[in-house]
Design an enzyme around this catalytic site. Structure first.
Site, PDB file in Angstrom:
ATOM      1  N   GLU A   1      -6.153   3.979  -6.019  1.00  0.00           N
ATOM      2  CA  GLU A   1      -7.406   4.261  -5.309  1.00  0.00           C
ATOM      3  C   GLU A   1      -7.809   5.663  -5.721  1.00  0.00           C
ATOM      4  O   GLU A   1      -7.182   6.638  -5.324  1.00  0.00           O
ATOM      5  CB  GLU A   1      -7.233   4.181  -3.785  1.00  0.00           C
ATOM      6  CG  GLU A   1      -8.568   4.318  -3.084  1.00  0.00           C
ATOM      7  CD  GLU A   1      -8.490   4.908  -1.697  1.00  0.00           C
ATOM      8  OE1 GLU A   1      -7.559   5.660  -1.401  1.00  0.00           O
ATOM      9  OE2 GLU A   1      -9.381   4.593  -0.889  1.00  0.00           O
TER      10      GLU A   1
ATOM     11  N   HIS B   1     -11.124  -2.206   3.736  1.00  0.00           N
ATOM     12  CA  HIS B   1     -10.958  -1.783   5.135  1.00  0.00           C
ATOM     13  C   HIS B   1     -11.663  -0.459   5.430  1.00  0.00           C
ATOM     14  O   HIS B   1     -11.698  -0.010   6.576  1.00  0.00           O
ATOM     15  CB  HIS B   1      -9.463  -1.668   5.441  1.00  0.00           C
ATOM     16  CG  HIS B   1      -8.822  -0.595   4.634  1.00  0.00           C
ATOM     17  ND1 HIS B   1      -8.674  -0.652   3.255  1.00  0.00           N
ATOM     18  CD2 HIS B   1      -8.306   0.592   4.994  1.00  0.00           C
ATOM     19  CE1 HIS B   1      -8.103   0.439   2.819  1.00  0.00           C
ATOM     20  NE2 HIS B   1      -7.876   1.223   3.848  1.00  0.00           N
ATOM     21  N   ASP B   2     -12.189   0.173   4.363  1.00  0.00           N
ATOM     22  CA  ASP B   2     -12.903   1.448   4.534  1.00  0.00           C
ATOM     23  C   ASP B   2     -14.410   1.292   4.414  1.00  0.00           C
ATOM     24  O   ASP B   2     -15.144   2.275   4.585  1.00  0.00           O
ATOM     25  CB  ASP B   2     -12.485   2.441   3.434  1.00  0.00           C
ATOM     26  CG  ASP B   2     -11.063   2.903   3.575  1.00  0.00           C
ATOM     27  OD1 ASP B   2     -10.450   3.222   2.550  1.00  0.00           O
ATOM     28  OD2 ASP B   2     -10.558   2.933   4.716  1.00  0.00           O
TER      29      ASP B   2
ATOM     30  N   ASP C   1       0.860  -1.180   0.000  1.00  0.00           N
ATOM     31  CA  ASP C   1       0.000   0.000   0.000  1.00  0.00           C
ATOM     32  C   ASP C   1       0.900   1.236   0.000  1.00  0.00           C
ATOM     33  O   ASP C   1       1.712   1.422   0.915  1.00  0.00           O
ATOM     34  CB  ASP C   1      -0.893  -0.005   1.253  1.00  0.00           C
ATOM     35  CG  ASP C   1      -2.222   0.698   1.009  1.00  0.00           C
ATOM     36  OD1 ASP C   1      -3.263   0.183   1.443  1.00  0.00           O
ATOM     37  OD2 ASP C   1      -2.203   1.758   0.342  1.00  0.00           O
TER      38      ASP C   1
ATOM     39  N   ASP D   1      -2.780   4.817  -2.514  1.00  0.00           N
ATOM     40  CA  ASP D   1      -3.766   5.474  -1.664  1.00  0.00           C
ATOM     41  C   ASP D   1      -4.113   6.869  -2.180  1.00  0.00           C
ATOM     42  O   ASP D   1      -3.210   7.680  -2.404  1.00  0.00           O
ATOM     43  CB  ASP D   1      -3.158   5.585  -0.247  1.00  0.00           C
ATOM     44  CG  ASP D   1      -4.173   6.002   0.779  1.00  0.00           C
ATOM     45  OD1 ASP D   1      -5.114   5.241   1.008  1.00  0.00           O
ATOM     46  OD2 ASP D   1      -4.024   7.099   1.335  1.00  0.00           O
TER      47      ASP D   1
HETATM   48  O1  TEU Z   1      -9.138   6.153   1.771  1.00  0.00           O
HETATM   49  C1  TEU Z   1      -9.542   7.278   1.034  1.00  0.00           C
HETATM   50  C2  TEU Z   1     -10.891   7.708   1.460  1.00  0.00           C
HETATM   51  O2  TEU Z   1     -11.503   8.573   0.922  1.00  0.00           O
HETATM   52  C3  TEU Z   1     -11.433   7.034   2.636  1.00  0.00           C
HETATM   53  O3  TEU Z   1     -11.641   8.028   3.534  1.00  0.00           O
HETATM   54  C4  TEU Z   1     -12.656   6.246   2.241  1.00  0.00           C
HETATM   55  O4  TEU Z   1     -13.018   6.447   0.930  1.00  0.00           O
HETATM   56  C5  TEU Z   1     -13.814   6.699   3.081  1.00  0.00           C
HETATM   57  O5  TEU Z   1     -13.430   6.430   4.396  1.00  0.00           O
HETATM   58  C6  TEU Z   1     -15.068   5.932   2.733  1.00  0.00           C
HETATM   59  O6  TEU Z   1     -16.103   6.501   3.477  1.00  0.00           O
HETATM   60  C7  TEU Z   1      -7.733   5.950   1.834  1.00  0.00           C
HETATM   61  C8  TEU Z   1      -7.494   4.742   2.712  1.00  0.00           C
HETATM   62  O7  TEU Z   1      -8.111   3.598   2.115  1.00  0.00           O
HETATM   63  C9  TEU Z   1      -8.083   5.043   4.071  1.00  0.00           C
HETATM   64  O8  TEU Z   1      -8.014   3.905   4.940  1.00  0.00           O
HETATM   65  C10 TEU Z   1      -7.313   6.203   4.674  1.00  0.00           C
HETATM   66  O9  TEU Z   1      -7.917   6.561   5.908  1.00  0.00           O
HETATM   67  C11 TEU Z   1      -7.322   7.409   3.733  1.00  0.00           C
HETATM   68  O10 TEU Z   1      -7.076   7.086   2.370  1.00  0.00           O
HETATM   69  C12 TEU Z   1      -6.206   8.376   4.134  1.00  0.00           C
HETATM   70  O11 TEU Z   1      -4.963   7.754   3.866  1.00  0.00           O
END
Ligand code: TEU
Length: 564
Positions: free
Chosen positions: A254, A327-328, A98, A199
């Site tokens: 992403e 994970h989000d 990542d 990311d």
């Molecule tokens: O996520 C990007 C992001 O926009 C996230 O906040 C996610 O889309 C949102 O929580 C959905 O509601 C990336 C990573 O995957 C996330 O875990 C990190 O917190 C974020 O970037 C900052 O690095």
């Protein structure tokens, strides 16, 4: 067509903090991952996407990096990493790391220097601006609540952080920043990793002048208009020249806010930037006035329209990634289906069938292959995710959402639903740790765990094994063209895949009701490739069971001459 390993692969995402704890500190770690690789090999996945394991103060659980070339102490050592990488390769699997380079931790050495003075050599590694009329430089809001600007007294200026204030945004317009990032990426590639998940890579190029964003009615701040910025493709093409093109890698961006036209640039088949992107339209369909903080459910017609548009409009121009969870996101069976005990398993299999039969690289999020569900968090004290905790405070204190409603929304949408420990068996803490877990274990681990499911030929795990194996044996699943049928139906998702004479009909009942389906004539003599109900033969007029999924294959001799 251009065949490549990452188009034919199935990817498994590991959130290391919650996957497997080997030393009893209640936090997952690298040696824990290594101890579970045979499980992943049995599942049949080809690539592991590992969420960040670099040195971090864990303000955002590793997405706030303080040293890109050191391993987070809780996760182990660089030797543990090297052993894990070798063990992954020994099993014929690949490792995608990542890459979090839109921002660093505020404890990164670059930022520690940058904030010291306005003329520090590292000052322009980050986005510093003067306030405006005694306030922040513009009206942008952080994704984790509050302003996207933090005032720093030392130099009487603000720095930009699209996420937490401990995650200052890097200034990608500075060629020194790009050179530092590319050097670090080359260092990891020379260690032998096999790719990067990037990311929020669509946010790295900010609009010059950082203009105000549009304020939605009643919003406290504007969304940050940074997606797909003016130089993002220039920077990714430079990254491709300096790093990516030098190795045989899989890269997935992403891309918050990506459109199909933009995706055709990020993931164009000419390989000048990335291999594929994560788009988020299908996981934002159920958003409401306060974004994800709602109990709205996605409508199947909207879901079909969105997925079909990405399937058909990227075909031949770029490559899709396929996911329902990560994970989000909340657990997919809870969000897109039904996690009630009587339906959970058949529903999890149906959702997996619907996704894995599409064109693109499928991503399995840890525990999704078990049918793991959202977690019954009781109070905000059960939560660990900065996004959830900050949103609860901001929206309840502002009187925008009542506390009991916000807890209901959190139980449905909090990222922590996906971050409860992996459920390995029915022993204490689901076999995840001998210590005190950093976040609560979902109480349903006694009934939902890998130990039981590996022994059960009818489990969700066993079904995923079959699905993943099918992708290896049926090229039509990887390379066939997609066509949506029955667009108007609000209960069924029906589509076909076609590759020369090979055709698949995929039928998924997204409801807990029985329903009728008139199978197209050509498919009635077909064979059932996979299904989640014990269906032996096909009738023209079919009664589909609740959450029934069915994949029928035919060989259309007439098509052998006329390529579709
Ligand atoms: O996520 C990007 C992001 O926009 C996230 O906040 C996610 O889309 C949102 O929580 C959905 O509601 C990336 C990573 O995957 C996330 O875990 C990190 O917190 C974020 O970037 C900052 O690095």
């Amino acid at each position: 067509m251009n065949k490549t390993w990452w188009k034919e692969a199935v990817v498994y995402q590991i959130y290391p903090r919650s996957f497997m704890d080997s030393d009893g500190d209640g936090v997952g770690d690298l040696r824990g991952i290594t101890s579970r690789l045979d499980y992943l090999k049995e599942l049949g996945v080809d690539v592991i996407w590992l969420s960040p394991v670099y040195q971090s103060p864990n303000d955002d659980n590793g997405y706030d990096i303080s040293d890109y070339q050191a391993i987070m102490e809780e996760f182990g050592t660089m030797e543990d990493f090297d052993e894990m990488l070798a063990a992954i390769h020994e099993r014929g699997m690949k490792l995608v790391m990542d890459l979090v380079v839109n921002h660093t931790s505020d404890e990164h050495a670059w930022f520690v220097e940058s904030r010291k003075s306005k003329d520090n050599p590292y000052r322009d590694y980050y986005m510093w601006r003067e306030g405006k009329d005694g306030k922040e430089p513009n009206n942008w809001g952080s994704c984790f609540s509050g302003s996207a600007w933090e005032y720093d007294q030392t130099t009487d200026m603000y720095y930009l952080h699209l996420f937490s204030k401990k995650q200052p945004d890097l200034n990608w317009d500075n060629p020194k920043v790009r050179a530092e990032v590319f050097s670090m990426m080359n260092w990891w590639c020379e260690k032998g990793i096999d790719g990067f998940r990037m990311d929020v890579i669509s946010l790295i190029s900010k609009e010059p002048g950082l203009p105000d964003g549009v304020m939605a009615p009643g919003a406290l701040y504007a969304g940050c208009p940074c997606a797909n910025g003016p130089r993002v493709h220039e920077y990714l093409q430079e990254m491709n020249r300096e790093v990516l093109s030098r190795f045989d890698l899989m890269t997935v961006g992403e891309c918050a806010g990506v459109t199909i036209d933009e995706a055709k640039k990020y993931a164009s088949l000419d390989g000048r930037e990335l291999n594929m992107v994560f788009q988020f339209e299908h996981v934002e369909l159920d958003n409401g006035d306060f974004g994800k903080w709602t109990d709205r459910r996605v409508s199947l017609k909207d879901f079909k329209e969105t997925m079909s548009r990405w399937q058909t409009e990227l075909a031949g121009a770029a490559w899709n990634s396929l996911f329902l969870g990560n994970h989000d996101q909340p657990r997919s069976v809870s969000r897109f289906g039904c996690d009630a005990p009587e339906y959970r398993e058949v529903c999890a299999k149906m959702l997996a069938t619907c996704l894995h039969m599409m064109q693109g690289t499928p991503y399995v999020y840890q525990g999704e292959e078990l049918g793991m569900t959202n977690c019954p968090f009781e109070t905000v004290a059960d939560l660990r995710d900065i996004e959830s905790i900050n949103a609860y405070a901001e929206l309840t204190e502002a009187g925008k959402i009542a506390p009991e409603d916000m807890m209901r929304f959190l139980r449905m949408r909090s990222r922590d639903n996906a971050r409860t420990p992996m459920q390995w068996d029915d022993s204490e803490n689901a076999g995840f740790t001998k210590g005190i877990p950093w976040i609560m274990v979902n109480p349903n681990y006694v009934d939902i765990n890998a130990g039981q499911e590996r022994r059960d030929p009818d489990s969700v795990f066993s079904y995923y094994k079959k699905l993943i194996a099918l992708r290896k044996q049926e090229k039509v699943i990887v390379y066939g063209s997609y066509r949506l049928l029955e667009p108007e139906r609000e209960d069924l998702y029906v589509y076909t895949r076609t590759l020369d004479a090979e055709k698949l009909l995929v039928v998924c009942n997204f409801t807990k009701e029985e329903t009728q389906y008139h199978i197209p004539e050509a498919y009635r003599a077909g064979t059932v490739l996979i299904g989640n109900r014990d269906r032996k033969r096909l009738e023209g007029e079919m009664r589909l069971q609740p959450y029934e999924a069915l994949v029928i294959k035919i060989i259309d001799e007439s098509a052998k001459e006329t390529h579709e």
